[in-house]
Write a protein that holds these residues in place. Structure first.
Motif, short mmCIF file in Angstrom:
data_model
loop_
_atom_site.label_atom_id
_atom_site.label_comp_id
_atom_site.label_asym_id
_atom_site.label_seq_id
_atom_site.Cartn_x
_atom_site.Cartn_y
_atom_site.Cartn_z
N ASN A 259 84.05 19.36 23.97
CA ASN A 259 82.98 20.34 23.80
C ASN A 259 82.87 21.35 24.93
OD1 ASN A 259 81.43 17.41 22.87
ND2 ASN A 259 81.74 19.00 21.34
N PHE A 260 83.34 20.99 26.13
CA PHE A 260 83.24 21.93 27.25
C PHE A 260 84.24 21.55 28.34
CE2 PHE A 260 80.34 18.53 28.29
CZ PHE A 260 80.29 18.43 29.67
N ILE A 261 84.40 22.48 29.29
CA ILE A 261 85.37 22.33 30.39
C ILE A 261 84.63 22.50 31.71
CG2 ILE A 261 87.38 23.38 31.52
CD1 ILE A 261 88.24 24.39 28.74
N THR A 285 92.11 23.54 17.91
CA THR A 285 91.04 23.40 16.93
C THR A 285 90.09 24.59 17.05
OG1 THR A 285 91.16 21.00 17.16
CG2 THR A 285 89.19 21.90 16.10
N ARG A 286 89.68 25.14 15.91
CA ARG A 286 88.79 26.29 15.93
C ARG A 286 87.42 25.90 16.46
NH1 ARG A 286 84.82 28.84 13.25
NH2 ARG A 286 84.88 31.12 13.18
N ARG A 287 86.90 26.71 17.36
CA ARG A 287 85.57 26.52 17.93
C ARG A 287 84.84 27.86 17.94
NH1 ARG A 287 89.13 23.24 20.51
NH2 ARG A 287 88.42 21.19 21.29
N GLU A 288 83.54 27.79 17.73
CA GLU A 288 82.74 29.01 17.87
C GLU A 288 82.69 29.43 19.33
OE1 GLU A 288 81.44 31.00 15.65
OE2 GLU A 288 82.18 29.79 13.98
N THR A 289 82.48 28.45 20.20
CA THR A 289 82.47 28.70 21.65
C THR A 289 83.08 27.48 22.35
OG1 THR A 289 80.26 27.74 21.96
CG2 THR A 289 80.38 30.12 21.55
N LEU A 290 83.55 27.69 23.56
CA LEU A 290 84.01 26.60 24.41
C LEU A 290 83.41 26.84 25.80
CD1 LEU A 290 85.69 24.06 24.77
CD2 LEU A 290 87.67 25.50 25.30
N PRO A 291 82.21 26.30 26.04
CA PRO A 291 81.54 26.53 27.33
C PRO A 291 82.37 26.01 28.50
CG PRO A 291 80.02 25.59 25.71
CD PRO A 291 81.40 25.49 25.12
N MET A 292 82.27 26.71 29.62
CA MET A 292 83.01 26.33 30.82
C MET A 292 82.11 26.41 32.04
SD MET A 292 86.61 28.33 30.13
CE MET A 292 87.33 28.34 28.47
N ALA A 293 82.23 25.43 32.92
CA ALA A 293 81.47 25.41 34.17
C ALA A 293 82.42 25.66 35.33
CB ALA A 293 80.78 24.06 34.35
#
Length: 352
Positions: A259-261, A285-293
């Protein structure tokens, strides 16, 4: 390289960074997107101003770089040891130091091999005999997760304290980075901000009722990037891709579950290009968003301390409920070319 036959668990940790003098303060500042950047007047060239991320401290703690690194490490390790709640004698300390090629001024007079002795003396503790200091930078910290798991599989070690300590706020590193036009400046928006700090995670083989786990670590991957930032060619993300693929090569979550990086990307142009190419080849895999910190946005480039900090951020986000999902990939890149990735999830062993 891949590792972790079974998951291991993060139950807390310790940190000292320009954003906070302990893990709670540091994580809160990163969560709030604060910045610990400041203007620093250099001694060489005298009077030049450089943006850095520096820990507020008494001048006596910076009498030498070795004293300063020992002070930072002692604070982070001591906090993690207290959080773990077991004796140092049954705790293995795996601490990552600055990469050898940098010839860090902290080890100009005292070899890195003797750093552990000085640290134990400072803490007044003696850790398990398997404890050691390791080189390799931020990625080496995540890469040591398989060795941490092996130590936890024995009956002699109850917990592993895994982390790193470093400071790029010194004349030698700043001069080196300046000569390569790698520092953030008015004429270089895509440069790094030298930082400093120490971060340590406390790892257990299983959570307990008295000390619940913040997250589970399912897999780890390590690879070497031939086209590092120190080479003449740009990276195509080959090592980052290999590390991420190795991290999911097990019974844990898969690529589609992520879900995130959390990454130690430091704002350099090289770092951004590598991540763009490597991630586009891994995340299919298609994602609407991939949040990153990106903790470097708050604390700057803290070198060897950044690997453990990515794990602390992921664990804290799960424990406090602000994670944008139940599975994360923690990524770390070392300056000389090592790349590492760790697949982590909320406390349950599989995503819901």
């Amino acid at each position: 390289m891949a590792g972790l036959r079974v998951p291991i668990y993060v139950i807390g940790g310790g940190a000292v960074t320009p954003a906070g003098l302990n893990a709670r303060q540091t994580l809160a500042a990163i969560r709030a997107s604060l910045s610990a950047y400041e203007q620093h007047i250099l001694a060489d060239p005298f009077g030049q101003i450089q943006t850095v991320s520096r820990i507020p401290s008494h001048y006596s703690l910076r009498h030498t770089q070795n004293i300063w690194l020992t002070s930072m490490a002692a604070r982070a390790v001591g906090e993690a040891l207290e959080k773990g709640g077991v004796a140092a004698g049954v705790s293995a300390l795996l601490l990552v130091a600055p990469e050898a090629f940098r010839k860090h001024p902290a080890f100009a007079e005292t070899p890195a091999a003797e750093f552990l002795t000085g640290l134990q003396a400072r803490l007044g503790e003696s850790f398990h005999p398997t404890s050691r200091i390791v080189g390799g930078g931020a990625a080496a910290c995540i890469g040591l997760l398989d060795q941490a798991a092996d130590l936890l599989a024995t009956q002699e070690v109850e917990q592993v304290l895994l982390g790193g300590v470093d400071s790029l706020v010194n004349d030698k590193d700043i001069a080196r980075l300046s000569a390569a036009n790698r520092l953030k400046a008015e004429d270089n928006a895509q440069g790094l901000v030298p930082g400093e700090g120490a971060a340590v995670v406390c790892l257990r083989r299983a959570p307990s009722r008295n000390l619940p786990a913040q997250c589970a670590i399912h897999g780890v991957g390590v690879a070497l990037e031939e086209n590092s930032v120190l080479s003449e060619n740009y990276s195509q993300g080959t090592a980052l891709l290999a590390a991420c693929r190795a991290a999911i090569d097990g019974k844990g979550p898969t690529e589609s579950d992520i879900n995130f990086i959390v990454s130690n990307d430091n704002g350099e142009r090289y770092s951004a290009w590598e991540a763009l190419i490597g991630r586009s080849r891994f995340y299919r895999t298609r994602r609407e968003t991939l949040p990153m910190a990106y903790p470097a946005m708050t604390v700057g480039e803290i070198g060897a301390g950044a690997g453990a900090l990515t794990l602390l951020i992921a664990a804290d986000s799960f424990a406090k409920g602000y994670a944008p999902g139940r599975v994360a990939m923690c990524e770390a890149a070392s300056e000389a070319g090592m790349r590492a990735a760790a697949l982590v999830s909320a406390r349950s062993s599989s995503p819901s």
